[in-house]
Design an enzyme around this catalytic site. Structure first.
Site, PDB file in Angstrom:
ATOM      1  N   MET A   3       7.421   0.360  -3.083  1.00  0.00           N
ATOM      2  CA  MET A   3       8.844   0.641  -3.314  1.00  0.00           C
ATOM      3  C   MET A   3       9.157   2.086  -2.936  1.00  0.00           C
ATOM      4  O   MET A   3      10.210   2.615  -3.314  1.00  0.00           O
ATOM      5  CB  MET A   3       9.213   0.377  -4.768  1.00  0.00           C
ATOM      6  CG  MET A   3       9.028  -1.109  -5.138  1.00  0.00           C
ATOM      7  SD  MET A   3      10.026  -1.632  -6.524  1.00  0.00           S
ATOM      8  CE  MET A   3       9.367  -0.613  -7.816  1.00  0.00           C
ATOM      9  N   GLY A   4       8.250   2.740  -2.210  1.00  0.00           N
ATOM     10  CA  GLY A   4       8.515   4.112  -1.766  1.00  0.00           C
ATOM     11  C   GLY A   4       8.246   5.135  -2.851  1.00  0.00           C
ATOM     12  O   GLY A   4       7.567   4.852  -3.831  1.00  0.00           O
ATOM     13  N   ALA A   5       8.804   6.358  -2.683  1.00  0.00           N
ATOM     14  CA  ALA A   5       8.438   7.520  -3.511  1.00  0.00           C
ATOM     15  C   ALA A   5       6.918   7.623  -3.501  1.00  0.00           C
ATOM     16  O   ALA A   5       6.261   7.649  -4.547  1.00  0.00           O
ATOM     17  CB  ALA A   5       9.010   7.418  -4.932  1.00  0.00           C
ATOM     18  N   GLY A  13      -1.709   7.487  -4.663  1.00  0.00           N
ATOM     19  CA  GLY A  13      -2.122   6.106  -4.980  1.00  0.00           C
ATOM     20  C   GLY A  13      -1.722   5.138  -3.882  1.00  0.00           C
ATOM     21  O   GLY A  13      -2.495   4.261  -3.487  1.00  0.00           O
ATOM     22  N   HIS A  14      -0.504   5.308  -3.365  1.00  0.00           N
ATOM     23  CA  HIS A  14      -0.055   4.456  -2.251  1.00  0.00           C
ATOM     24  C   HIS A  14      -0.862   4.775  -0.991  1.00  0.00           C
ATOM     25  O   HIS A  14      -1.258   3.888  -0.244  1.00  0.00           O
ATOM     26  CB  HIS A  14       1.424   4.720  -1.934  1.00  0.00           C
ATOM     27  CG  HIS A  14       2.379   4.376  -3.030  1.00  0.00           C
ATOM     28  ND1 HIS A  14       3.134   5.325  -3.677  1.00  0.00           N
ATOM     29  CD2 HIS A  14       2.737   3.193  -3.568  1.00  0.00           C
ATOM     30  CE1 HIS A  14       3.918   4.734  -4.560  1.00  0.00           C
ATOM     31  NE2 HIS A  14       3.699   3.436  -4.530  1.00  0.00           N
ATOM     32  N   SER A  32       1.942   7.295 -10.585  1.00  0.00           N
ATOM     33  CA  SER A  32       3.053   6.344 -10.545  1.00  0.00           C
ATOM     34  C   SER A  32       4.287   7.067 -10.044  1.00  0.00           C
ATOM     35  O   SER A  32       4.483   8.252 -10.357  1.00  0.00           O
ATOM     36  CB  SER A  32       3.326   5.813 -11.958  1.00  0.00           C
ATOM     37  OG  SER A  32       4.591   5.189 -12.010  1.00  0.00           O
ATOM     38  N   ARG A  52       7.008   6.653 -11.192  1.00  0.00           N
ATOM     39  CA  ARG A  52       7.826   6.912 -12.386  1.00  0.00           C
ATOM     40  C   ARG A  52       7.355   8.144 -13.163  1.00  0.00           C
ATOM     41  O   ARG A  52       8.062   8.579 -14.073  1.00  0.00           O
ATOM     42  CB  ARG A  52       7.832   5.691 -13.303  1.00  0.00           C
ATOM     43  CG  ARG A  52       8.612   4.509 -12.720  1.00  0.00           C
ATOM     44  CD  ARG A  52       8.820   3.411 -13.746  1.00  0.00           C
ATOM     45  NE  ARG A  52       9.772   2.413 -13.296  1.00  0.00           N
ATOM     46  CZ  ARG A  52       9.449   1.233 -12.757  1.00  0.00           C
ATOM     47  NH1 ARG A  52       8.189   0.899 -12.598  1.00  0.00           N
ATOM     48  NH2 ARG A  52      10.402   0.380 -12.376  1.00  0.00           N
TER      49      ARG A  52
HETATM   50  P1  AMP Z   1       5.009   0.493  -6.223  1.00  0.00           P
HETATM   51  O1  AMP Z   1       5.595   1.327  -5.139  1.00  0.00           O
HETATM   52  O2  AMP Z   1       4.927   1.165  -7.550  1.00  0.00           O
HETATM   53  O3  AMP Z   1       5.611  -0.885  -6.273  1.00  0.00           O
HETATM   54  O4  AMP Z   1       3.496   0.267  -5.817  1.00  0.00           O
HETATM   55  C1  AMP Z   1       3.146  -0.213  -4.561  1.00  0.00           C
HETATM   56  C2  AMP Z   1       1.678  -0.523  -4.542  1.00  0.00           C
HETATM   57  O5  AMP Z   1       0.953   0.657  -4.826  1.00  0.00           O
HETATM   58  C3  AMP Z   1       1.267  -1.565  -5.604  1.00  0.00           C
HETATM   59  O6  AMP Z   1       0.287  -2.418  -5.045  1.00  0.00           O
HETATM   60  C4  AMP Z   1       0.711  -0.712  -6.687  1.00  0.00           C
HETATM   61  O7  AMP Z   1      -0.244  -1.367  -7.486  1.00  0.00           O
HETATM   62  C5  AMP Z   1       0.055   0.397  -5.883  1.00  0.00           C
HETATM   63  N1  AMP Z   1      -0.117   1.602  -6.694  1.00  0.00           N
HETATM   64  C6  AMP Z   1       0.847   2.319  -7.324  1.00  0.00           C
HETATM   65  N2  AMP Z   1       0.297   3.334  -8.032  1.00  0.00           N
HETATM   66  C7  AMP Z   1      -1.044   3.239  -7.843  1.00  0.00           C
HETATM   67  C8  AMP Z   1      -2.173   3.975  -8.318  1.00  0.00           C
HETATM   68  N3  AMP Z   1      -2.029   5.017  -9.125  1.00  0.00           N
HETATM   69  N4  AMP Z   1      -3.396   3.589  -7.920  1.00  0.00           N
HETATM   70  C9  AMP Z   1      -3.562   2.514  -7.107  1.00  0.00           C
HETATM   71  N5  AMP Z   1      -2.538   1.778  -6.633  1.00  0.00           N
HETATM   72  C10 AMP Z   1      -1.314   2.126  -6.994  1.00  0.00           C
END
Ligand code: AMP
Length: 287
Positions: free
Chosen positions: A30-32, A36-37, A185, A187
């Site tokens: 979802m960006g930002a 981790g991404h 995150s 967030r």
């Molecule tokens: P999101 O943008 O939060 O929807 O996350 C996109 C992808 O990145 C999802 O598969 C999440 O599980 C992964 N993701 C987000 N934060 C982390 C993190 N700290 N470690 C590993 N994967 C992450």
């Protein structure tokens, strides 16, 4: 790096890649973007010839009182981060492009979506499964990667691909943490310095629990209650602590099978999730 914003351009792009015999790897986000991404990009690379990062804040997976409107959006920065990481294409559709007028088909993954985040966020996994299936189809994904941070989401997506015969291989990647242990995150930017420091109770509590499973005979219910109390004492509002079977997400009766400890908690208005693997105990050997 290609930037694609509509499904037709994306189809053209992946058709060309597939004609050339190349394998497409997809990183839905979802960006930002944070580290981790970006580690998902690194991890999928050996499994794919072309890596696509999708950036789409999916309205379908947010409840009416959730943070869809204020979710952080930083598309130019995200593109620069992707380019620096060697991403081949970024897919950034808009909401009408994903859900045109008259859209009416949704994906419901039943049991595995029900508990935990599914119970506290009604409709969330329906929104996730629907958008992920669309993204896998639109990108022509041969392989896709998801973070273990969203452990339940990873199980929902695996179940969906099995049930609906989607050929993409689904990889799970380890949780990436800040040096002090907080799971990264998008967030986390909402947290005040004090909330951020208090929220370390989640990762610390999960590691303590993991160690207790490994080195004591304490029962799941007792460890669950202890972690709920630890989070509450740190100023958080725990939503759930679940000690679960790793794939089905059904509660564990004992630690004789592969398990996971899952947490969701709010610090102020910010909802955080985290989880750890649980060791398997040799329950026969215990008195
Ligand atoms: P999101 O943008 O939060 O929807 O996350 C996109 C992808 O990145 C999802 O598969 C999440 O599980 C992964 N993701 C987000 N934060 C982390 C993190 N700290 N470690 C590993 N994967 C992450």
């Amino acid at each position: 790096m290609q930037i694609l914003t509509n499904p037709h351009a994306l189809r053209q792009w992946h058709t060309e890649q597939h004609r050339a015999g190349l394998r497409i790897g997809v990183v839905p986000t979802m960006g930002a973007l944070h580290e981790g991404h970006l580690q998902l990009v690194d991890q999928i690379r050996p499994h794919a010839d072309r890596v696509v990062v999708t950036i789409f804040v999916n309205p379908l997976q947010f409840g009416p009182n959730e943070d869809f409107g204020r979710y952080p959006r930083q598309f130019p920065t995200d593109c620069a981060l992707c380019e620096a990481r060697g991403v081949d294409a970024v897919y950034h559709p808009d909401v009408p492009g994903m859900y045109p007028d008259g859209f009416q088909t949704h994906v419901e993954v039943e049991q595995v979506s029900q508990r935990w985040c599914g119970a506290s966020r009604p409709g969330h996994f329906r929104g996730v499964a629907t958008v992920v299936l669309k993204l896998l189809n639109q990108t022509g994904a041969d392989v896709a990667i998801f973070g273990q941070k969203d452990w339940q989401q990873l199980q929902v997506i695996r179940q969906m691909c099995r049930d609906l015969d989607h050929p993409a291989e689904i990889l799970g990647a380890p949780i990436v943490r800040e040096p002090d242990g907080l799971a990264m995150s998008s967030r986390n930017v909402y947290l005040s310095a004090e909330q951020r420091s208090n929220a370390l109770a989640i990762s610390k509590g999960l590691w303590h629990l993991q160690q207790q499973v490994a080195s004591t005979a304490r029962a799941p219910a007792e460890l669950q209650a202890e972690l709920l109390a630890t989070i509450a004492a740190s100023g958080g509002q725990p939503e759930y602590v679940g000690l679960v079977q790793a794939e089905s997400l059904e509660p564990l009766d004992d630690f004789s099978v592969a398990g996971r400890a899952l947490v969701a908690a709010r610090y102020g208005a910010t909802r955080l999730i985290d989880n750890v693997e649980l060791p398997v105990r040799d329950v026969q050997a215990k008195p």
